[in-house]
Design a protein around this motif. Structure first.
Motif, mmCIF file in Angstrom:
data_model
loop_
_atom_site.group_PDB
_atom_site.id
_atom_site.type_symbol
_atom_site.label_atom_id
_atom_site.label_comp_id
_atom_site.label_asym_id
_atom_site.label_seq_id
_atom_site.Cartn_x
_atom_site.Cartn_y
_atom_site.Cartn_z
ATOM 1 N N PHE A 149 0.823 -1.215 0.000
ATOM 2 C CA PHE A 149 0.000 0.000 0.000
ATOM 3 C C PHE A 149 0.856 1.265 0.000
ATOM 4 O O PHE A 149 0.312 2.373 0.051
ATOM 5 C CB PHE A 149 -0.925 0.011 1.219
ATOM 6 C CG PHE A 149 -1.843 -1.178 1.280
ATOM 7 C CD1 PHE A 149 -3.049 -1.181 0.602
ATOM 8 C CD2 PHE A 149 -1.484 -2.315 2.004
ATOM 9 C CE1 PHE A 149 -3.893 -2.283 0.658
ATOM 10 C CE2 PHE A 149 -2.322 -3.426 2.064
ATOM 11 C CZ PHE A 149 -3.532 -3.407 1.388
ATOM 12 N N GLN A 150 2.168 1.110 -0.051
ATOM 13 C CA GLN A 150 3.063 2.255 -0.009
ATOM 14 C C GLN A 150 3.268 2.832 -1.407
ATOM 15 O O GLN A 150 3.463 2.090 -2.367
ATOM 16 C CB GLN A 150 4.416 1.868 0.585
ATOM 17 C CG GLN A 150 4.364 1.484 2.058
ATOM 18 C CD GLN A 150 5.704 1.017 2.586
ATOM 19 O OE1 GLN A 150 6.684 0.914 1.839
ATOM 20 N NE2 GLN A 150 5.766 0.735 3.877
ATOM 21 N N THR A 151 3.231 4.166 -1.498
ATOM 22 C CA THR A 151 3.548 4.848 -2.753
ATOM 23 C C THR A 151 4.990 5.326 -2.679
ATOM 24 O O THR A 151 5.471 5.720 -1.614
ATOM 25 C CB THR A 151 2.620 6.048 -2.976
ATOM 26 O OG1 THR A 151 2.739 6.944 -1.861
ATOM 27 C CG2 THR A 151 1.161 5.582 -3.109
ATOM 28 N N LYS A 152 5.674 5.284 -3.808
ATOM 29 C CA LYS A 152 7.075 5.665 -3.852
ATOM 30 C C LYS A 152 7.224 6.968 -4.633
ATOM 31 O O LYS A 152 6.671 7.107 -5.725
ATOM 32 C CB LYS A 152 7.915 4.563 -4.511
ATOM 33 C CG LYS A 152 7.877 3.237 -3.754
ATOM 34 C CD LYS A 152 8.704 2.185 -4.466
ATOM 35 C CE LYS A 152 8.658 0.862 -3.710
ATOM 36 N NZ LYS A 152 9.444 -0.201 -4.396
ATOM 37 N N SER A 161 0.945 2.602 -5.563
ATOM 38 C CA SER A 161 1.290 1.417 -4.784
ATOM 39 C C SER A 161 1.094 0.177 -5.649
ATOM 40 O O SER A 161 0.506 0.236 -6.747
ATOM 41 C CB SER A 161 0.396 1.328 -3.547
ATOM 42 O OG SER A 161 -0.959 1.108 -3.930
ATOM 43 N N ARG A 162 1.561 -0.959 -5.154
ATOM 44 C CA ARG A 162 1.412 -2.182 -5.938
ATOM 45 C C ARG A 162 -0.057 -2.552 -6.109
ATOM 46 O O ARG A 162 -0.453 -3.049 -7.170
ATOM 47 C CB ARG A 162 2.173 -3.333 -5.269
ATOM 48 C CG ARG A 162 2.083 -4.624 -6.074
ATOM 49 C CD ARG A 162 2.958 -5.719 -5.541
ATOM 50 N NE ARG A 162 2.805 -6.926 -6.330
ATOM 51 C CZ ARG A 162 3.474 -8.057 -6.120
ATOM 52 N NH1 ARG A 162 4.360 -8.122 -5.132
ATOM 53 N NH2 ARG A 162 3.270 -9.111 -6.883
ATOM 54 N N GLU A 194 -11.461 -2.271 -3.667
ATOM 55 C CA GLU A 194 -10.684 -1.231 -2.992
ATOM 56 C C GLU A 194 -11.043 -1.160 -1.508
ATOM 57 O O GLU A 194 -10.159 -0.973 -0.654
ATOM 58 C CB GLU A 194 -10.926 0.119 -3.662
ATOM 59 C CG GLU A 194 -10.359 0.232 -5.063
ATOM 60 C CD GLU A 194 -10.529 1.621 -5.644
ATOM 61 O OE1 GLU A 194 -9.857 2.562 -5.163
ATOM 62 O OE2 GLU A 194 -11.347 1.784 -6.565
ATOM 63 N N LYS A 195 -12.324 -1.295 -1.193
ATOM 64 C CA LYS A 195 -12.754 -1.268 0.207
ATOM 65 C C LYS A 195 -12.157 -2.441 0.976
ATOM 66 O O LYS A 195 -11.704 -2.290 2.124
ATOM 67 C CB LYS A 195 -14.282 -1.315 0.276
ATOM 68 C CG LYS A 195 -14.837 -1.246 1.675
ATOM 69 C CD LYS A 195 -16.361 -1.271 1.679
ATOM 70 C CE LYS A 195 -16.921 -1.224 3.101
ATOM 71 N NZ LYS A 195 -18.414 -1.266 3.099
ATOM 72 N N ALA A 196 -12.123 -3.621 0.355
ATOM 73 C CA ALA A 196 -11.540 -4.799 1.004
ATOM 74 C C ALA A 196 -10.049 -4.608 1.237
ATOM 75 O O ALA A 196 -9.510 -4.986 2.291
ATOM 76 C CB ALA A 196 -11.800 -6.037 0.147
ATOM 77 N N MET A 197 -9.349 -4.006 0.273
ATOM 78 C CA MET A 197 -7.918 -3.775 0.431
ATOM 79 C C MET A 197 -7.660 -2.747 1.535
ATOM 80 O O MET A 197 -6.669 -2.850 2.279
ATOM 81 C CB MET A 197 -7.309 -3.296 -0.890
ATOM 82 C CG MET A 197 -7.323 -4.327 -2.008
ATOM 83 S SD MET A 197 -6.476 -5.877 -1.578
ATOM 84 C CE MET A 197 -7.859 -6.900 -1.054
ATOM 85 N N SER A 198 -8.548 -1.781 1.651
ATOM 86 C CA SER A 198 -8.422 -0.807 2.734
ATOM 87 C C SER A 198 -8.575 -1.489 4.092
ATOM 88 O O SER A 198 -7.875 -1.147 5.056
ATOM 89 C CB SER A 198 -9.476 0.291 2.568
ATOM 90 O OG SER A 198 -9.424 1.204 3.630
ATOM 91 N N THR A 199 -9.458 -2.476 4.149
ATOM 92 C CA THR A 199 -9.644 -3.235 5.394
ATOM 93 C C THR A 199 -8.369 -3.973 5.776
ATOM 94 O O THR A 199 -7.939 -3.959 6.939
ATOM 95 C CB THR A 199 -10.797 -4.243 5.227
ATOM 96 O OG1 THR A 199 -12.004 -3.534 4.940
ATOM 97 C CG2 THR A 199 -10.975 -5.068 6.495
ATOM 98 N N GLY A 201 -5.321 -3.213 4.798
ATOM 99 C CA GLY A 201 -4.302 -2.223 5.128
ATOM 100 C C GLY A 201 -4.435 -1.691 6.546
ATOM 101 O O GLY A 201 -3.435 -1.542 7.262
ATOM 102 N N LYS A 202 -5.659 -1.428 6.977
ATOM 103 C CA LYS A 202 -5.875 -0.916 8.332
ATOM 104 C C LYS A 202 -5.573 -1.986 9.389
ATOM 105 O O LYS A 202 -5.013 -1.684 10.446
ATOM 106 C CB LYS A 202 -7.319 -0.429 8.471
ATOM 107 C CG LYS A 202 -7.623 0.825 7.676
ATOM 108 C CD LYS A 202 -9.083 1.230 7.817
ATOM 109 C CE LYS A 202 -9.393 2.484 7.017
ATOM 110 N NZ LYS A 202 -10.824 2.867 7.095
#
Length: 319
Positions: A149-152, A161-162, A194-199, A201-202
């Motif tokens: 989830f990191q942006t470079k 992010s990937r 996207e909502k699932a990925m946010s879950t 990530g948190k």
């Protein structure tokens, strides 16, 4: 003497023009034969061929000398041959898939986007089941999840992010290229993913192997729920895409279980080999060139020099 030389030059040019015309005739026959075996690509090829000729052939005000005419014919021949090579090198589809294809009903941009992103999306799905699923279940791997989830930032410009690069961006581009009724359903599936990925990530944020912290059991449950919700959303997106194209090429991810890989009908061993070869090839160029290397590999251009498996063969695998 000058008249004789001009005559020789004119005769030579006429012979060359005749030879090129013969090549065009043979090529037209070959293209017709190939088209019958890949009818779902006809509209895409016609559009590409028309655009190529418009770019290659120079525009004139009604006057064209012998040199311009010869240059135009040769340019068109080269462009046609290259375009056909690109089109026909893709692995042919089974006859049943061709006859049931709905590609002719789709906008040209949708057809182009599908063939551009079907392989990268399937590789991303392989990553989701063969790597991310295990990382979610292993707390020691949660630090690696955080990097997804990191942006470079490079030279003041932010790279996605990937998760954005490998999943969300292709989904977004495909959705925007589709007819409105299909695009709405695809967008809903994209937002759910996207909502699932946010879950995820948190739930995994700030947790690393070298940073001992007490982990709430609810975070583990939340991360696993995020993975499952993401699987359902990604499958929904694939189902819509398969139904819209009529090809049914993209493989959905089965639920977690002892026979998951067998039901998925894709090989974790072949995925691991692809990732190792890709990493080895990326390392040749260092961090600055790693992204460019990766894109060349997905496109298939680096197979000979890096030993990357054939992308069509990898995509159409049945285990």
């Amino acid at each position: 003497t000058n008249t004789a030389r001009k005559t020789i030059v004119v005769v030579a040019m006429m012979r060359l023009v005749t030879f090129v015309c013969c090549i065009l005739t043979c090529h037209a026959f070959t293209s017709s034969f190939v088209t019958k075996q890949a009818t779902h690509k006809t509209n895409l090829w016609a559009h590409h061929h028309h655009q190529t000729n418009r770019e290659i052939l120079p525009q004139h005000d009604g006057k064209m000398d012998r040199r311009s005419l010869l240059t135009s014919i040769i340019g068109a021949t080269v462009a046609t041959a290259v375009a056909t090579t690109i089109t026909t090198t893709t692995a042919p589809l089974p006859v049943q898939a061709v006859t049931e294809s709905k590609m002719d009903d789709l906008p040209p941009d949708a057809v182009r986007s599908y063939f551009q992103y079907r392989v990268p999306l399937q590789i991303s799905a392989d990553f989701y089941v063969f790597e991310l699923q295990g990382q979610v279940k292993d707390i020691d791997e949660w630090g690696n999840i955080g990097t997804l989830f990191q942006t470079k930032n490079q030279r003041g410009q932010g790279n996605p992010s990937r998760i954005e690069r490998d999943f969300v961006n292709p989904m977004r581009i495909l959705g925007l290229s589709m007819p409105p009724d299909v695009a709405d359903d695809m967008r809903d599936a994209q937002f759910a993913f996207e909502k699932a990925m946010s879950t995820i990530g948190k739930a995994t944020s700030g947790i690393r192997r070298d940073l001992p912290v007490e982990i709430d059991k609810s975070s583990i449950v939340l991360a696993q729920k995020g993975w499952e919700d993401g699987r359902v959303a990604l499958n929904r997106f694939f189902d819509i895409l398969n139904d819209t194209t009529g090809l049914g090429e993209l493989k959905s991810i089965p639920p977690e279980g002892p026979n998951q890989e067998g039901e998925y009908k894709r090989s974790s061993r072949r995925y691991s080999t692809l990732m190792k070869k890709t990493k080895l090839c990326q390392n040749r160029g260092g961090p600055a060139l790693s992204q460019a290397w990766g894109q060349l590999m997905v496109s298939g251009y680096m197979q000979d020099s890096c030993g990357i498996p054939d992308m069509d063969d990898y995509f159409f695998q049945s285990k």
